[in-house]
Design an enzyme around this catalytic site. Structure first.
Site, PDB file in Angstrom:
ATOM      1  CD  GLN A   1      -2.660  -4.173   8.786  1.00 18.02           C
ATOM      2  OE1 GLN A   1      -1.633  -3.748   9.293  1.00 18.02           O
ATOM      3  NE2 GLN A   1      -2.786  -4.383   7.492  1.00 18.02           N
TER       4      GLN A   1
ATOM      5  CG  ASP B   1      -0.789   5.238   5.044  1.00 10.89           C
ATOM      6  OD1 ASP B   1      -1.466   4.267   4.674  1.00 10.89           O
ATOM      7  OD2 ASP B   1       0.404   5.149   5.415  1.00 10.89           O
ATOM      8  CD  GLU B   2      -1.316   2.408   8.695  1.00  7.18           C
ATOM      9  OE1 GLU B   2      -2.315   1.662   8.774  1.00  7.18           O
ATOM     10  OE2 GLU B   2      -0.151   1.997   8.678  1.00  7.18           O
TER      11      GLU B   2
ATOM     12  NE  ARG C   1       2.778  -6.098  10.646  1.00  8.41           N
ATOM     13  CZ  ARG C   1       2.216  -5.409   9.665  1.00  8.41           C
ATOM     14  NH1 ARG C   1       2.892  -4.437   9.084  1.00  8.41           N
ATOM     15  NH2 ARG C   1       1.008  -5.692   9.226  1.00  8.41           N
TER      16      ARG C   1
ATOM     17  CE  LYS D   1      -0.264   0.390   4.631  1.00 14.58           C
ATOM     18  NZ  LYS D   1      -0.161   1.485   5.542  1.00 14.58           N
ATOM     19  CB  THR D   2       4.011   2.229   1.669  1.00 18.48           C
ATOM     20  OG1 THR D   2       3.500   1.868   2.943  1.00 18.48           O
ATOM     21  CG2 THR D   2       4.817   3.504   1.795  1.00 18.48           C
TER      22      THR D   2
END
Length: 777
Positions: free
Chosen positions: A250, A219-220, A644, A39-40
DNA sequence: TAGTTTTAAGTTTTT
DNA sequence: CTTAAAACTA
């Protein structure tokens, strides 16, 4: 908008969903990006694409994130593709809010030189208003005020009562707001809430911003709160392109006001929304994703998605039960050491991360890794800016830019102690025109409060102190004089005039300069001046234990950091703002190869080849008394942690744990039972009860009996002990019966406990389920 | 009022 | 066990 233009080369490596997300324009876009789905990459590529291919002025692009680390990363990566992206505005929500308020805060009567209060300052301020409440209550109220602001609720909103049912909350909140306005500073929540108020109240300002920012990327998004949603809504005009990226699985910041509903209801809140899902995971091997998904799929309120692993193969995650936290730490160290052997799979310690739920858990790992000479770095818990001496120095600096800052004044006016007591302080604050602490004044003229600041002199506490000096006792007068002198010196150092006098004087005073604070460029001179003249530096220096030296070193480090900033009020404001908004220390040792020790929350956005999730025990993770929505959040935290891992995932759970200095038995985390059996490999001993789910389900009866405070073991068995029975003992925890032998006193029950101990007990079969005698004792 | 001793309480998670 | 708050003494 799916036009057929030529795809630039930097888009070719993206998959088709990612490309679609980058190329999309027009209606609002919601990108549901699963963990590790790039996504980044999509956001940064999108920024570059808009500038490069669509002709957007970089200054018309606003991208907001939640952490400074993410903002930096994003700026860096976007600039790699398109240098002009450096001119786009990439900020955290809060830093954007601060930027906004510096320019427009005056519309609400806020001076542009405001300082941002952290949570501690907020509590201190509230304490001056609630003089006879306990510390605990003040903290609780401060927390609720922050929460109210997260929900964009003001003291006058009736809905604010939903935050705190105690009837006096709105009145306290209101008084807090009034005092904060008098002082002219803001808290964290204000950085979001006040900009929204300005945008709502002043359409021409809103229009200006809407015409400046043509593109807004978030973002997020799953961690945004209501106030942040309001901010977005206000910033978005008819011509604004809004793109939010997030993953409802998340969302882990509910406790501080994040609203998953923001993302769940995004399509309704922004009509015409198109949704693109990024479900291809490039990070983790399939078995890791399976394990993570099997847990998070136990959650109800979720959009639901299917992650596809582009990395097939890989081993099952490994679950190991450990006797206690020391063996757990040793186990981690063993794993790491083993992998780093000459022909082992790892060449870098940085391939490894140890994850835990609470910062306190890092201790045993630090001890063990230190002992085993394994390099590590602890992320996040570096509380540099929370140290007393640092906060003192910062309070002096704050008072310099804002002499109305009552909280800063109270903190340092008598530090080190120089005979200025509470009575004197209260008199000075009163003289400065602040209302004092009496709860009786019932004026409902809050609307006119802003005008009290018309005469800046009236609230200047330094000026008030000077006025009152003649009437003070000799001791207090002398103390105040020292304080005012220090502030004066600081002020002249700020404008660079005081340098000569300062160095002359210091040299004359002390011949030894080995532990003198040294200053270099910019603001550092001012910092050194303040801590020296106030006597704070000297106080720590003469306190020559190890702490004193460390504190001087810390102050030196603060001065060094300040040298990056220009001398002058502008630079000082920048410095203070930077510290408030970004407390992460620039880790110069980033290049060093080390194992990462980190809380689960802090791992968001990071990835490691090998991850160990530790402390999977009831009460720790999930934390005790979590249920319903809170339990679901803990589950998402598990999901975040597990995803992660790129190559290998290890999970540990202890049967005993030292908590508050007392060793107590622990139960395995419920999450462990939620991992599908074929998604995990258990290595080593399995605690009694864990391998046999049906038996485990009865454990409520164990818990019930465990609450009585007998030191005898109890069991839920329906009559007689038999091999395989699970039991709980207050001292040894859970265990299983592995043998029963007859003796003349009755049967002796042999129990092996999960903590490793083996004990023999004499059982009274006929009367009850209790063990009677500890044979081995 | 400052500094000491005693007692109690407590560990989420962070901009 | 470690830290913070309250209580106490000089």
């Amino acid at each position: 908008m799916a036009d057929e233009r030529i795809i630039p080369p930097y888009l070719e490596t993206l998959n088709s969903e990612q490309q679609k997300a980058v190329l999309h324009l027009g209606n609002p876009l919601l990108i549901l990006a699963g963990a590790g789905s790039g996504k980044t990459r999509v956001i940064t590529t999108k920024i570059a694409y808009l500038i490069r291919e669509r002709g957007y002025d970089p200054r018309s692009i606003l991208a907001v994130t939640f952490t400074n680390k993410a903002a930096r990363e994003m700026a860096h990566r976007a600039a790699l593709i398109e240098p002009r992206a450096g001119d786009a505005m990439l900020r955290t929500f809060h830093s954007f809010g601060a930027w906004f308020l510096r320019r427009n805060g005056h519309l609400l009567g806020l001076p542009s030189g405001f300082v941002i209060y952290d949570d501690d300052d907020t509590v201190s301020l509230l304490a001056t208003l609630m003089t006879d409440s306990s510390k605990q209550e003040i903290k609780s109220r401060a927390h609720l005020i922050a929460r109210a602001k997260d929900y964009f609720l003001s003291p006058d909103d009736p809905e604010t009562d939903l935050i705190d049912h105690r009837g006096d909350f709105r009145r306290i909140y209101k008084r807090y707001e009034e005092r904060l306005a008098q002082i002219g500073n803001v808290d964290f929540g204000d950085l979001i809430k006040k900009p929204v108020e300005i945008l709502k109240q002043f359409p021409e300002v809103a229009e200006r911003f809407r015409s400046r920012f043509k593109v807004i990327l978030v973002d997020e998004y799953q961690d945004s709160n209501i106030a942040q949603f309001e901010l977005l809504k206000e910033l978005c005009g008819s011509g604004t392109y809004l793109c939010a990226v997030g993953d409802d699985d998340q969302s882990i910041y509910r406790f501080r006001g994040a609203e998953v509903r923001n993302i769940l209801q995004f399509p309704e809140l922004f009509p015409g929304t198109e949704i693109i899902r990024l479900e291809e995971n490039y990070r983790s091997f399939l078995p890791i994703l399976n394990a993570a998904s099997s847990v998070v799929s136990c959650n109800k309120g979720r959009l639901g998605k299917t992650l596809r692993a582009s990395r097939q193969g890989g081993d099952l995650p490994v679950l190991t039960f450990m006797p206690n936290q020391d063996t757990e730490a040793a186990f981690c160290a063993d794993l790491i050491k083993e992998s780093m052997k000459p022909n082992g799979p790892c060449r870098n310690y940085s391939d490894w991360a140890i994850l835990y739920r609470t910062n306190a858990q890092s201790l045993s790992f630090e001890t063990e890794l230190l002992r085993r000479k394994i390099p590590y770095k602890v992320v996040g818990s570096l509380k540099f800016y929370e140290r007393e001496e640092i906060k003192d120095a910062l309070a002096l600096l704050s008072f310099l830019v804002n002499p109305k800052d009552e909280i800063a004044f109270r903190r340092v006016v008598n530090k080190p102690t120089r005979g200025v007591g509470a009575a004197t302080i209260d008199r000075i604050v009163m003289e400065a025109g602040f209302g004092g602490t009496d709860d009786q004044d019932d004026n409902h003229q809050g609307d006119f409060l802003l005008q009290e600041n018309d005469n800046p002199e009236s609230a200047d506490i330094a000026a008030a102190a000077r006025r009152l000096m003649p009437s003070l006792s000799a001791k207090a007068r002398a103390g105040i004089a020292v304080f005012l002198k220090a502030i004066e010196s600081g002020r002249s150092a700020l404008t660079q005039n005081g340098e000569a006098a300062f160095s002359e004087k210091k040299k004359a005073e002390r011949g030894d300069k080995k532990d003198d604070l040294r200053f270099g460029e910019g603001l550092s001179r001012c910092v050194v001046m303040l801590v020296e003249e106030s006597g704070i530096a000297e106080y720590h220096r003469s306190n020559d234990d190890i702490n004193g030296a460390q504190r001087i070193a810390n102050l030196q480090e603060l001065a060094n950091a300040a040298s990056e900033y220009e001398a002058g009020t502008e630079g000082l404001l920048e410095f203070l703002e930077h510290i408030e908004l970004d407390r992460s220390i620039e880790q110069s040792e980033d290049s060093e190869d080390a194992v990462t020790l980190i809380t689960l929350h802090n791992t968001k956005g990071l990835e490691f080849r090998r991850v160990i999730m530790t402390g999977l025990e009831q009460g720790i993770f999930p934390r005790e008394d979590k249920k319903d929505e809170d339990l679901e959040e803990e589950r998402r935290l598990f999901y975040v942690g597990a995803t992660r891992a790129m190559d290998e995932l290890y999970i540990t759970s202890c049967s005993m744990r030292r908590l508050f200095g007392r060793t107590q038995p622990m139960e395995p985390s419920v999450f462990l039972r939620e991992i599908s059996k074929d998604c995990i490999r258990v290595i080593g001993d399995v605690p009694y009860g864990f391998a046999v789910p049906s038996r485990y389900k009865n454990r409520s009866s164990f818990s019930a009996s465990a609450e009585s405070s007998s030191s005898k073991p109890k069991v839920s068995s329906d009559g007689r002990w038999k091999v395989g029975d699970t039991l709980f003992h207050d001292d040894y925890g859970y265990g299983g019966v592995y043998d029963i032998r007859e003796s003349e006193e009755g049967p002796i029950v042999y129990v092996r406990f999960n903590g490793g101990a083996e004990k023999r007990f004499l059982s009274e079969f006929q009367s009850s389920n209790y063990m009677k005698t500890d044979y081995s004792g």
